[in-house]
Design a protein around this motif. Structure first.
Motif, PDB file in Angstrom:
ATOM      1  N   VAL A  92     -62.109  45.570  35.864  1.00  0.00           N
ATOM      2  CA  VAL A  92     -61.614  45.224  37.191  1.00  0.00           C
ATOM      3  C   VAL A  92     -62.761  44.574  37.958  1.00  0.00           C
ATOM      4  CG1 VAL A  92     -60.648  46.104  39.333  1.00  0.00           C
ATOM      5  CG2 VAL A  92     -59.991  47.129  37.170  1.00  0.00           C
ATOM      6  N   ASN A  93     -62.519  43.398  38.520  1.00  0.00           N
ATOM      7  CA  ASN A  93     -63.511  42.601  39.254  1.00  0.00           C
ATOM      8  C   ASN A  93     -64.830  42.450  38.492  1.00  0.00           C
ATOM      9  OD1 ASN A  93     -61.812  42.175  41.448  1.00  0.00           O
ATOM     10  ND2 ASN A  93     -62.396  44.116  42.373  1.00  0.00           N
ATOM     11  N   PRO A  94     -64.792  41.896  37.276  1.00  0.00           N
ATOM     12  CA  PRO A  94     -66.023  41.736  36.509  1.00  0.00           C
ATOM     13  C   PRO A  94     -66.802  40.499  36.945  1.00  0.00           C
ATOM     14  CG  PRO A  94     -64.235  40.836  35.271  1.00  0.00           C
ATOM     15  CD  PRO A  94     -63.641  41.410  36.534  1.00  0.00           C
ATOM     16  N   LYS A  95     -68.052  40.459  36.535  1.00  0.00           N
ATOM     17  CA  LYS A  95     -68.859  39.245  36.692  1.00  0.00           C
ATOM     18  C   LYS A  95     -68.719  38.500  35.369  1.00  0.00           C
ATOM     19  CE  LYS A  95     -73.561  37.602  37.350  1.00  0.00           C
ATOM     20  NZ  LYS A  95     -74.973  37.992  37.444  1.00  0.00           N
ATOM     21  N   VAL A  96     -68.159  37.307  35.419  1.00  0.00           N
ATOM     22  CA  VAL A  96     -67.894  36.536  34.204  1.00  0.00           C
ATOM     23  C   VAL A  96     -68.782  35.303  34.208  1.00  0.00           C
ATOM     24  CG1 VAL A  96     -66.154  35.308  32.863  1.00  0.00           C
ATOM     25  CG2 VAL A  96     -65.529  37.360  34.113  1.00  0.00           C
ATOM     26  N   GLN A  97     -69.472  35.090  33.082  1.00  0.00           N
ATOM     27  CA  GLN A  97     -70.319  33.913  32.898  1.00  0.00           C
ATOM     28  C   GLN A  97     -69.898  33.260  31.587  1.00  0.00           C
ATOM     29  OE1 GLN A  97     -73.941  36.202  32.914  1.00  0.00           O
ATOM     30  NE2 GLN A  97     -74.547  35.293  34.859  1.00  0.00           N
ATOM     31  N   ALA A  98     -70.018  31.930  31.539  1.00  0.00           N
ATOM     32  CA  ALA A  98     -69.585  31.225  30.336  1.00  0.00           C
ATOM     33  C   ALA A  98     -70.466  30.026  30.060  1.00  0.00           C
ATOM     34  CB  ALA A  98     -68.146  30.762  30.488  1.00  0.00           C
ATOM     35  N   SER A  99     -70.624  29.741  28.786  1.00  0.00           N
ATOM     36  CA  SER A  99     -71.242  28.517  28.311  1.00  0.00           C
ATOM     37  C   SER A  99     -70.304  27.958  27.253  1.00  0.00           C
ATOM     38  CB  SER A  99     -72.620  28.798  27.711  1.00  0.00           C
ATOM     39  OG  SER A  99     -73.124  27.631  27.122  1.00  0.00           O
TER      40      SER A  99
END
Length: 141
Positions: A66-73
């Protein structure tokens, strides 16, 4: 020759190497810094405004954030999800996640529904509509 210095203290050998500093153990903050540096090298960027993330496991469980911190490459096919995970059963998250289910999850959902229908057919005697006893059409006239 070995000499003992003090009662119960470290033993030392004559002519041995002197320890200048007591070794410190690595903490999790050091590991976090290494992880952040590695992610920075991969070029991950934060994705804002993601309210929840569901990861489906083969055994029917769902890892729910719930309400995560999402990062992507996208270039390196790397996704980072940080937050507090909760492991839940697929049934607990229904019907809100039906549109997120893939083909393999839909199969397990159908099997679960068939199992639920099989257990409810044994108790169908309670849900039967009683037979009509009187002629209501004659009373209505």
């Amino acid at each position: 020759a070995s000499f003992s210095f003090g009662a119960g203290n470290n033993t030392a050998t004559v002519g041995g190497a002197r320890r200048k500093k007591k070794p410190t153990h690595k903490t999790t903050t050091a590991d976090d810094k290494k992880l952040m540096m590695t992610l920075k090298k991969l070029g991950v960027t934060s994705i804002p405004a993601i309210e929840e993330v569901n990861m489906f496991v083969d055994n029917g469980d769902v890892i729910h954030f719930v309400n995560p911190k999402v990062q992507a490459s996208v270039g390196s096919n790397t996704y980072v999800i940080s937050g507090r995970p909760e492991t839940k059963k697929l049934q607990d998250l229904l019907p809100g996640i039906v549109n997120e289910l893939g083909a393999e999850n839909m199969d397990s959902l159908k099997a679960m529904a068939a199992g639920a229908m099989g257990s409810s057919t044994a108790n169908d005697d309670d849900d039967d509509v009683p037979d009509l006893v009187d002629n209501f059409e004659a009373v209505a006239q």
